[in-house]
Design a protein around this motif. Structure first.
Motif, mmCIF file in Angstrom:
data_model
loop_
_atom_site.group_PDB
_atom_site.id
_atom_site.type_symbol
_atom_site.label_atom_id
_atom_site.label_comp_id
_atom_site.label_asym_id
_atom_site.label_seq_id
_atom_site.Cartn_x
_atom_site.Cartn_y
_atom_site.Cartn_z
ATOM 1 N N VAL A 31 0.814 -1.211 0.000
ATOM 2 C CA VAL A 31 0.000 0.000 0.000
ATOM 3 C C VAL A 31 0.851 1.267 0.000
ATOM 4 O O VAL A 31 0.574 2.202 -0.744
ATOM 5 C CB VAL A 31 -1.024 -0.014 1.168
ATOM 6 N N ASN A 32 1.880 1.326 0.806
ATOM 7 C CA ASN A 32 2.727 2.520 0.855
ATOM 8 C C ASN A 32 3.485 2.741 -0.444
ATOM 9 O O ASN A 32 3.696 3.885 -0.855
ATOM 10 C CB ASN A 32 3.699 2.452 2.030
ATOM 11 N N GLN A 33 3.875 1.671 -1.093
ATOM 12 C CA GLN A 33 4.611 1.795 -2.344
ATOM 13 C C GLN A 33 3.730 2.364 -3.454
ATOM 14 O O GLN A 33 4.146 3.277 -4.167
ATOM 15 C CB GLN A 33 5.173 0.436 -2.761
ATOM 16 N N ILE A 34 2.518 1.837 -3.600
ATOM 17 C CA ILE A 34 1.633 2.348 -4.654
ATOM 18 C C ILE A 34 1.213 3.779 -4.336
ATOM 19 O O ILE A 34 1.136 4.623 -5.219
ATOM 20 C CB ILE A 34 0.408 1.435 -4.899
ATOM 21 N N ALA A 35 0.983 4.064 -3.047
ATOM 22 C CA ALA A 35 0.610 5.431 -2.653
ATOM 23 C C ALA A 35 1.721 6.410 -3.000
ATOM 24 O O ALA A 35 1.463 7.471 -3.585
ATOM 25 C CB ALA A 35 0.307 5.472 -1.155
ATOM 26 N N ASN A 36 2.947 6.074 -2.663
ATOM 27 C CA ASN A 36 4.082 6.953 -2.967
ATOM 28 C C ASN A 36 4.284 7.119 -4.462
ATOM 29 O O ASN A 36 4.556 8.221 -4.942
ATOM 30 C CB ASN A 36 5.362 6.420 -2.326
ATOM 31 N N GLU A 37 4.145 6.037 -5.208
ATOM 32 C CA GLU A 37 4.349 6.100 -6.655
ATOM 33 C C GLU A 37 3.320 7.024 -7.320
ATOM 34 O O GLU A 37 3.651 7.792 -8.221
ATOM 35 C CB GLU A 37 4.237 4.699 -7.264
ATOM 36 N N ILE A 38 2.094 6.963 -6.843
ATOM 37 C CA ILE A 38 1.028 7.745 -7.483
ATOM 38 C C ILE A 38 0.896 9.130 -6.855
ATOM 39 O O ILE A 38 0.344 10.032 -7.474
ATOM 40 C CB ILE A 38 -0.287 6.946 -7.438
ATOM 41 N N GLY A 39 1.404 9.300 -5.655
ATOM 42 C CA GLY A 39 1.361 10.610 -5.018
ATOM 43 C C GLY A 39 0.123 10.856 -4.186
ATOM 44 O O GLY A 39 -0.392 11.975 -4.143
ATOM 45 N N VAL A 40 -0.373 9.809 -3.552
ATOM 46 C CA VAL A 40 -1.514 9.933 -2.642
ATOM 47 C C VAL A 40 -1.119 9.337 -1.298
ATOM 48 O O VAL A 40 -0.041 8.766 -1.156
ATOM 49 C CB VAL A 40 -2.773 9.209 -3.201
ATOM 50 N N THR A 41 -1.998 9.462 -0.335
ATOM 51 C CA THR A 41 -1.716 8.859 0.966
ATOM 52 C C THR A 41 -2.086 7.381 0.947
ATOM 53 O O THR A 41 -2.909 6.939 0.135
ATOM 54 C CB THR A 41 -2.519 9.547 2.087
ATOM 55 N N ALA A 42 -1.504 6.655 1.855
ATOM 56 C CA ALA A 42 -1.845 5.237 2.000
ATOM 57 C C ALA A 42 -3.315 5.097 2.385
ATOM 58 O O ALA A 42 -3.981 4.137 1.975
ATOM 59 C CB ALA A 42 -0.950 4.587 3.045
ATOM 60 N N ASP A 43 -3.834 6.056 3.149
ATOM 61 C CA ASP A 43 -5.250 6.017 3.526
ATOM 62 C C ASP A 43 -6.157 6.118 2.305
ATOM 63 O O ASP A 43 -7.227 5.504 2.266
ATOM 64 C CB ASP A 43 -5.590 7.140 4.514
ATOM 65 N N THR A 44 -5.738 6.875 1.301
ATOM 66 C CA THR A 44 -6.518 6.969 0.055
ATOM 67 C C THR A 44 -6.581 5.604 -0.617
ATOM 68 O O THR A 44 -7.652 5.159 -1.039
ATOM 69 C CB THR A 44 -5.895 8.014 -0.887
ATOM 70 N N VAL A 45 -5.453 4.944 -0.706
ATOM 71 C CA VAL A 45 -5.409 3.612 -1.306
ATOM 72 C C VAL A 45 -6.274 2.650 -0.494
ATOM 73 O O VAL A 45 -7.070 1.885 -1.066
ATOM 74 C CB VAL A 45 -3.960 3.089 -1.406
ATOM 75 N N ARG A 46 -6.144 2.711 0.816
ATOM 76 C CA ARG A 46 -6.951 1.830 1.675
ATOM 77 C C ARG A 46 -8.451 2.095 1.508
ATOM 78 O O ARG A 46 -9.259 1.167 1.514
ATOM 79 C CB ARG A 46 -6.553 2.010 3.131
ATOM 80 N N PHE A 47 -8.826 3.367 1.372
ATOM 81 C CA PHE A 47 -10.239 3.709 1.209
ATOM 82 C C PHE A 47 -10.803 3.063 -0.055
ATOM 83 O O PHE A 47 -11.848 2.402 -0.012
ATOM 84 C CB PHE A 47 -10.434 5.231 1.145
ATOM 85 N N TYR A 48 -10.125 3.247 -1.191
ATOM 86 C CA TYR A 48 -10.634 2.686 -2.436
ATOM 87 C C TYR A 48 -10.571 1.159 -2.440
ATOM 88 O O TYR A 48 -11.343 0.506 -3.138
ATOM 89 C CB TYR A 48 -9.927 3.302 -3.650
ATOM 90 N N THR A 49 -9.696 0.597 -1.642
ATOM 91 C CA THR A 49 -9.668 -0.849 -1.470
ATOM 92 C C THR A 49 -10.884 -1.280 -0.641
ATOM 93 O O THR A 49 -11.584 -2.230 -0.995
ATOM 94 C CB THR A 49 -8.363 -1.289 -0.778
ATOM 95 N N ARG A 50 -11.145 -0.548 0.429
ATOM 96 C CA ARG A 50 -12.264 -0.871 1.323
ATOM 97 C C ARG A 50 -13.611 -0.795 0.594
ATOM 98 O O ARG A 50 -14.478 -1.626 0.810
ATOM 99 C CB ARG A 50 -12.245 0.058 2.540
ATOM 100 N N VAL A 51 -13.785 0.206 -0.288
ATOM 101 C CA VAL A 51 -15.060 0.323 -1.006
ATOM 102 C C VAL A 51 -15.141 -0.660 -2.174
ATOM 103 O O VAL A 51 -16.184 -0.750 -2.826
ATOM 104 C CB VAL A 51 -15.361 1.766 -1.478
ATOM 105 N N GLY A 52 -14.057 -1.361 -2.458
ATOM 106 C CA GLY A 52 -14.087 -2.416 -3.459
ATOM 107 C C GLY A 52 -13.653 -2.020 -4.856
ATOM 108 O O GLY A 52 -13.784 -2.811 -5.787
ATOM 109 N N TYR A 53 -13.124 -0.823 -5.013
ATOM 110 C CA TYR A 53 -12.688 -0.389 -6.346
ATOM 111 C C TYR A 53 -11.311 -0.934 -6.694
ATOM 112 O O TYR A 53 -10.988 -1.089 -7.861
ATOM 113 C CB TYR A 53 -12.687 1.132 -6.459
ATOM 114 N N LEU A 54 -10.502 -1.175 -5.685
ATOM 115 C CA LEU A 54 -9.188 -1.800 -5.873
ATOM 116 C C LEU A 54 -9.237 -3.172 -5.223
ATOM 117 O O LEU A 54 -9.743 -3.305 -4.094
ATOM 118 C CB LEU A 54 -8.087 -0.954 -5.226
#
Length: 143
Positions: free
Chosen positions: A3-26
């Motif tokens: 999660v931290n790697q993809i967040a850093n690569e794209i320029g968002v927070t890890a919480d953003t990645v986790r949110f879209y994972t939680r809602v089922g988009y990722l």
């Protein structure tokens, strides 16, 4: 990628990645060795798509509809056109509301600069607000 790697690569927070994972988009895979979620190229593309859609004003729910339509093999373009029209109307209304609020604030500042400060009483907290004539502000707005 974790999660931290993809967040850093794209320029968002890890919480953003986790949110879209939680809602089922990722939908990252789970590493069988350590149980960590691992994000690949598909999730990277999806996250970039989601962020682009958000920058255009699409809601999280809108994005879900768009993704669902695409997953069914149908073109989401007609839906995207309808949704962007709706978001534009909402944005225009919000902008108009903001302009009116700015006008009321301007009117309040002009009026309040001519009034003295007063201590609160048992019946009043702040006379500036309590005596503010929103109907006069409405007239000011129309001026």
């Amino acid at each position: 990628m974790r999660v931290n790697q993809i967040a850093n690569e794209i320029g968002v927070t890890a919480d953003t990645v986790r949110f879209y994972t939680r809602v089922g988009y990722l939908n990252p895979s789970k590493n069988p060795t350590n149980g960590y979620k691992e994000y690949g190229d598909k999730e990277r593309r999806l996250l970039r798509f989601i962020l682009s859609a958000r920058q255009l004003g699409f809601s999280v729910e809108d994005i879900g509809q768009i993704l669902s339509t695409a997953e069914r093999g149908r073109s989401p373009c007609p839906l995207v056109r309808v949704l962007i029209q709706q978001r534009l109307i909402e944005t225009q209304k919000s902008f108009q509301d903001s302009v009116q609020l700015r006008e009321r604030m301007t009117s309040a500042i002009e009026t309040w600069n001519q009034k003295p400060d007063r201590a609160p009483t048992g019946e009043m907290i702040c006379h500036l607000i309590e005596e503010f004539d929103h109907t006069a502000a409405a007239v000011y707005i129309g001026a």
